[in-house]
Design a protein around this motif. Structure first.
Motif, PDB file in Angstrom:
ATOM      1  N   LEU A  80      52.865  61.652  89.989  1.00 44.46           N
ATOM      2  CA  LEU A  80      53.569  62.018  90.880  1.00 44.46           C
ATOM      3  C   LEU A  80      53.598  61.005  92.480  1.00 44.46           C
ATOM      4  O   LEU A  80      54.676  59.713  92.519  1.00 44.46           O
ATOM      5  N   PHE A  81      52.178  60.448  92.046  1.00 46.92           N
ATOM      6  CA  PHE A  81      52.175  59.603  93.461  1.00 46.92           C
ATOM      7  C   PHE A  81      52.350  58.724  92.497  1.00 46.92           C
ATOM      8  O   PHE A  81      52.676  57.363  93.609  1.00 46.92           O
ATOM      9  N   ALA A  82      51.922  58.234  91.339  1.00 41.69           N
ATOM     10  CA  ALA A  82      52.412  57.162  90.518  1.00 41.69           C
ATOM     11  C   ALA A  82      53.714  56.150  91.218  1.00 41.69           C
ATOM     12  O   ALA A  82      54.494  55.284  91.183  1.00 41.69           O
ATOM     13  N   GLN A  83      54.792  57.434  91.437  1.00 44.10           N
ATOM     14  CA  GLN A  83      56.183  57.067  91.564  1.00 44.10           C
ATOM     15  C   GLN A  83      56.212  56.220  93.238  1.00 44.10           C
ATOM     16  O   GLN A  83      57.109  55.901  92.816  1.00 44.10           O
ATOM     17  N   GLY A  84      55.091  56.229  93.553  1.00 45.17           N
ATOM     18  CA  GLY A  84      55.168  55.553  94.857  1.00 45.17           C
ATOM     19  C   GLY A  84      55.499  56.963  95.889  1.00 45.17           C
ATOM     20  O   GLY A  84      55.843  58.301  95.832  1.00 45.17           O
ATOM     21  N   ARG A  85      55.100  56.539  97.557  1.00 46.32           N
ATOM     22  CA  ARG A  85      55.533  57.163  98.770  1.00 46.32           C
ATOM     23  C   ARG A  85      56.854  58.309  98.564  1.00 46.32           C
ATOM     24  O   ARG A  85      56.911  59.300  98.992  1.00 46.32           O
ATOM     25  N   ASP A  86      58.263  57.293  98.498  1.00 47.03           N
ATOM     26  CA  ASP A  86      59.346  57.800  98.668  1.00 47.03           C
ATOM     27  C   ASP A  86      59.430  59.155  97.721  1.00 47.03           C
ATOM     28  O   ASP A  86      60.369  60.370  98.473  1.00 47.03           O
ATOM     29  N   ALA A  87      59.220  58.593  96.795  1.00 49.24           N
ATOM     30  CA  ALA A  87      59.896  60.374  95.544  1.00 49.24           C
ATOM     31  C   ALA A  87      58.456  60.740  96.031  1.00 49.24           C
ATOM     32  O   ALA A  87      58.765  62.196  96.457  1.00 49.24           O
ATOM     33  N   TRP A  88      56.732  60.703  96.664  1.00 51.64           N
ATOM     34  CA  TRP A  88      56.493  61.807  96.544  1.00 51.64           C
ATOM     35  C   TRP A  88      56.391  62.410  97.647  1.00 51.64           C
ATOM     36  O   TRP A  88      56.873  63.693  98.198  1.00 51.64           O
ATOM     37  N   ASN A  89      57.278  62.066  98.639  1.00 46.02           N
ATOM     38  CA  ASN A  89      57.522  63.150 100.047  1.00 46.02           C
ATOM     39  C   ASN A  89      58.922  63.483 100.111  1.00 46.02           C
ATOM     40  O   ASN A  89      59.497  64.274 100.702  1.00 46.02           O
ATOM     41  N   ALA A  90      60.070  62.989  99.036  1.00 46.73           N
ATOM     42  CA  ALA A  90      61.317  63.490  98.295  1.00 46.73           C
ATOM     43  C   ALA A  90      60.438  65.184  97.989  1.00 46.73           C
ATOM     44  O   ALA A  90      61.490  66.005  98.425  1.00 46.73           O
TER      45      ALA A  90
ATOM     46  N   ALA B  51      47.221  59.940 111.930  1.00 46.22           N
ATOM     47  CA  ALA B  51      47.840  61.346 111.257  1.00 46.22           C
ATOM     48  C   ALA B  51      47.407  62.122 111.821  1.00 46.22           C
ATOM     49  O   ALA B  51      46.906  62.637 112.728  1.00 46.22           O
ATOM     50  N   LEU B  52      47.935  63.365 111.231  1.00 45.44           N
ATOM     51  CA  LEU B  52      48.198  64.777 111.620  1.00 45.44           C
ATOM     52  C   LEU B  52      47.275  66.229 110.763  1.00 45.44           C
ATOM     53  O   LEU B  52      47.843  65.693 109.418  1.00 45.44           O
ATOM     54  N   PHE B  53      46.770  66.316 111.475  1.00 45.24           N
ATOM     55  CA  PHE B  53      46.191  67.903 110.369  1.00 45.24           C
ATOM     56  C   PHE B  53      46.737  68.980 111.108  1.00 45.24           C
ATOM     57  O   PHE B  53      46.086  69.306 112.151  1.00 45.24           O
ATOM     58  N   GLU B  54      47.453  69.711 110.738  1.00 42.94           N
ATOM     59  CA  GLU B  54      48.353  70.863 110.719  1.00 42.94           C
ATOM     60  C   GLU B  54      47.557  72.680 110.763  1.00 42.94           C
ATOM     61  O   GLU B  54      47.638  72.998 111.447  1.00 42.94           O
ATOM     62  N   THR B  55      46.277  71.948 109.697  1.00 45.34           N
ATOM     63  CA  THR B  55      45.211  73.327 109.476  1.00 45.34           C
ATOM     64  C   THR B  55      44.731  72.776 109.231  1.00 45.34           C
ATOM     65  O   THR B  55      43.698  71.985 109.265  1.00 45.34           O
TER      66      THR B  55
ATOM     67  N   VAL C  19      50.472  63.263 107.060  1.00 39.93           N
ATOM     68  CA  VAL C  19      50.738  64.235 107.798  1.00 39.93           C
ATOM     69  C   VAL C  19      49.964  65.585 106.681  1.00 39.93           C
ATOM     70  O   VAL C  19      50.575  65.818 105.122  1.00 39.93           O
ATOM     71  N   PHE C  20      49.421  66.024 106.718  1.00 40.82           N
ATOM     72  CA  PHE C  20      48.952  67.414 106.741  1.00 40.82           C
ATOM     73  C   PHE C  20      49.441  68.241 106.568  1.00 40.82           C
ATOM     74  O   PHE C  20      48.438  69.080 107.065  1.00 40.82           O
TER      75      PHE C  20
ATOM     76  N   ALA D 298      49.416  55.879 102.834  1.00 40.37           N
ATOM     77  CA  ALA D 298      49.709  55.721 104.628  1.00 40.37           C
ATOM     78  C   ALA D 298      51.437  56.508 104.229  1.00 40.37           C
ATOM     79  O   ALA D 298      52.347  56.292 103.268  1.00 40.37           O
ATOM     80  N   ALA D 299      51.392  56.790 105.537  1.00 35.70           N
ATOM     81  CA  ALA D 299      53.074  58.346 106.014  1.00 35.70           C
ATOM     82  C   ALA D 299      53.033  59.675 104.829  1.00 35.70           C
ATOM     83  O   ALA D 299      54.141  59.621 104.995  1.00 35.70           O
ATOM     84  N   PHE D 300      52.668  59.384 103.739  1.00 33.64           N
ATOM     85  CA  PHE D 300      52.110  60.803 102.815  1.00 33.64           C
ATOM     86  C   PHE D 300      52.274  61.878 103.416  1.00 33.64           C
ATOM     87  O   PHE D 300      51.448  62.453 105.105  1.00 33.64           O
ATOM     88  N   LYS D 301      53.223  62.882 103.077  1.00 33.98           N
ATOM     89  CA  LYS D 301      53.253  64.444 103.637  1.00 33.98           C
ATOM     90  C   LYS D 301      52.852  65.308 102.849  1.00 33.98           C
ATOM     91  O   LYS D 301      53.632  65.171 100.992  1.00 33.98           O
ATOM     92  N   PHE D 302      52.004  66.107 103.190  1.00 31.64           N
ATOM     93  CA  PHE D 302      51.327  67.059 101.978  1.00 31.64           C
ATOM     94  C   PHE D 302      52.026  68.536 102.431  1.00 31.64           C
ATOM     95  O   PHE D 302      51.476  69.263 103.489  1.00 31.64           O
TER      96      PHE D 302
END
Length: 420
Positions: free
Chosen positions: A9-19, A116-120, A95-96, A70-74
């Motif tokens: 999934l990471f290899a598909q890029g940021r847009d695919a990951w965030n979707a 970056a944002l660490f929510e927990t 965003v974690f 950069a700008a990935f959402k977990f």
């Protein structure tokens, strides 16, 4: 996801990951609407399944310069245990939402966690950073853990990030409601941050983290039962100076003390002047009525009792006094009269016992409040002896630890290393 699914999934890029991340967030919201409780222990099968699917497992992966987060959402746990970043590690604006796990990760070059944002929970235990570790405007909603972190180049700048854990008021309400105590690891995490701040010669952040440690300790137990005196001193230290980080609060309380004692001295004048019934309650009421109406007159000598009371209070609050000793005698004469045994041209003012007692207390309170309240707003001697720390801070360290086993308690652990 397992490691292969995560990497694909990471290899598909940021847009695919965030979707994918958005889909996982929507799935969690659906589960919560259906009654699933993600904070419950043990978790339900549905929650376990979601956490497994939402996790990103990059443990022991090796990343090159071209790999960027950069700008990935977990949405779930982000696992980078023992990962190796041979080039730049770019997590800018990431965003974690779940636990961020970086123990034993290696950052060979610059590591960017800016904005970056660490929510927990965020674990950076035993990481190795061979170059700059940047956290500009990084936000942590839970105290991060940097135990045994090794920064080869220099300690990270902690004054540029924001650590915003649950505050004292929220912790207190949790205790009152019986909803459980705080995280027992938080005091230790704050101490590690204090050491990192000291390594970077950032004493203001160090003091801020000391404040966090004290508040975290309160969230773990009921200190008003186990250490009532230490808790009271710590609470007063917070109220009067926000643990030494505020200049406005001590000045405010100093003014309150000055005006309050002036009111008391004026009340004693009213009793002596017999303008109202000679009781404490009557004197206070009479003082208020006089302020609104007829004013005051000196018992002896000339002057204005109202301003004399302010001057007397100021003389107790300012170590240098307000003028020569004769000026203070004239103030006492105006407020309380002349002693009947005074000889001609060598008068002796009347000084009521209550005025003397309150004056001693006022002097001690003013001495505490007038001390330097921030590192650097002090004389050079204090900076050399205490490392720029507020003397009240040193006193609170000893009381907060609940021990009195020597001079080592009069400095914070990081200051001991700094001045050894």
């Amino acid at each position: 996801m397992n490691k292969k699914e995560t990497r694909d999934l990471f290899a598909q890029g940021r847009d695919a990951w965030n979707a994918w991340a958005a889909e996982m967030v929507a799935e969690r919201e659906r589960l919560e609407a259906a009654g699933e409780n993600f904070s419950e222990f043990p978790p339900s099968d549905a929650v376990i399944a979601w956490r497994s699917e939402a996790a990103a497992d990059f443990s022991e992966e090796k990343f090159a310069d071209a790999d960027s987060f950069a700008a990935f959402k977990f949405p779930g746990a982000a696992i980078f245990r023992k990962a190796v970043f041979s080039g730049y590690a770019d997590f800018e604006k990431a965003v974690f939402s779940g636990t961020a796990v970086f123990p034993e990760a290696v950052f060979s070059d610059y590591a960017f966690f800016s904005e970056a944002l660490f929510e927990t929970e965020a674990y950076f235990n035993a990481i190795k950073a061979n170059s700059a570790f940047l956290m500009v405007q990084t936000r942590f909603l839970v105290v991060p853990e940097f135990l045994h972190a090794d920064f080869k180049s220099e300690a990270p700048r902690l004054d540029t990030c924001r650590i915003q854990p649950r505050g004292f008021r929220a912790q207190f309400l949790r205790l009152v409601k019986g909803e459980g105590k705080g995280n027992p690891n938080d005091p230790g995490r704050w101490r590690v941050l204090q050491k990192l701040a000291d390594d970077g010669h950032d004493h203001i952040s160090e003091q801020r983290f000391f404040r966090g440690e004290l508040l975290a300790r309160r969230g773990l137990e009921e200190p008003w039962k186990t250490e009532p005196f230490g808790y009271l001193i710590s609470l007063l230290y917070q109220i009067t100076s926000n643990f030494g980080s505020s200049l406005v609060l001590p000045v405010f309380w100093w003014i309150v003390t000055w005006l309050g004692c002036a009111w008391f001295y004026l009340t004693e004048h009213m009793i002596r002047a017999a303008n109202v019934e000679a009781t404490a309650a009557g004197a206070w009421l009479g003082t208020w009525n006089r302020l609104r109406g007829d004013g005051f007159t000196c018992i002896a000598g000339t002057g204005e009792p109202f301003f004399a009371a302010l001057g007397l209070s100021a003389s107790k609050s300012l170590f240098a006094g307000i003028g020569p000793a004769r000026t203070l005698d004239q103030i006492h004469v105006c407020l309380y009269g002349i002693h009947p045994r005074s000889v001609y041209e060598s008068f002796q003012p009347v000084i009521p016992g209550w005025v003397t007692g309150v004056g001693v207390i006022q002097f001690l309170l003013s001495a505490i409040l007038i001390f330097p309240v921030r590192p650097g707003i002090a004389d050079p001697v204090q900076d050399q002896v205490t490392g720029g720390l507020d003397p009240r801070h040193l006193f609170t360290v000893a009381l907060a630890k609940g021990r009195a086993d020597g001079i080592s308690l009069l400095v914070s652990p990081t200051q001991v290393g700094a001045h050894a």
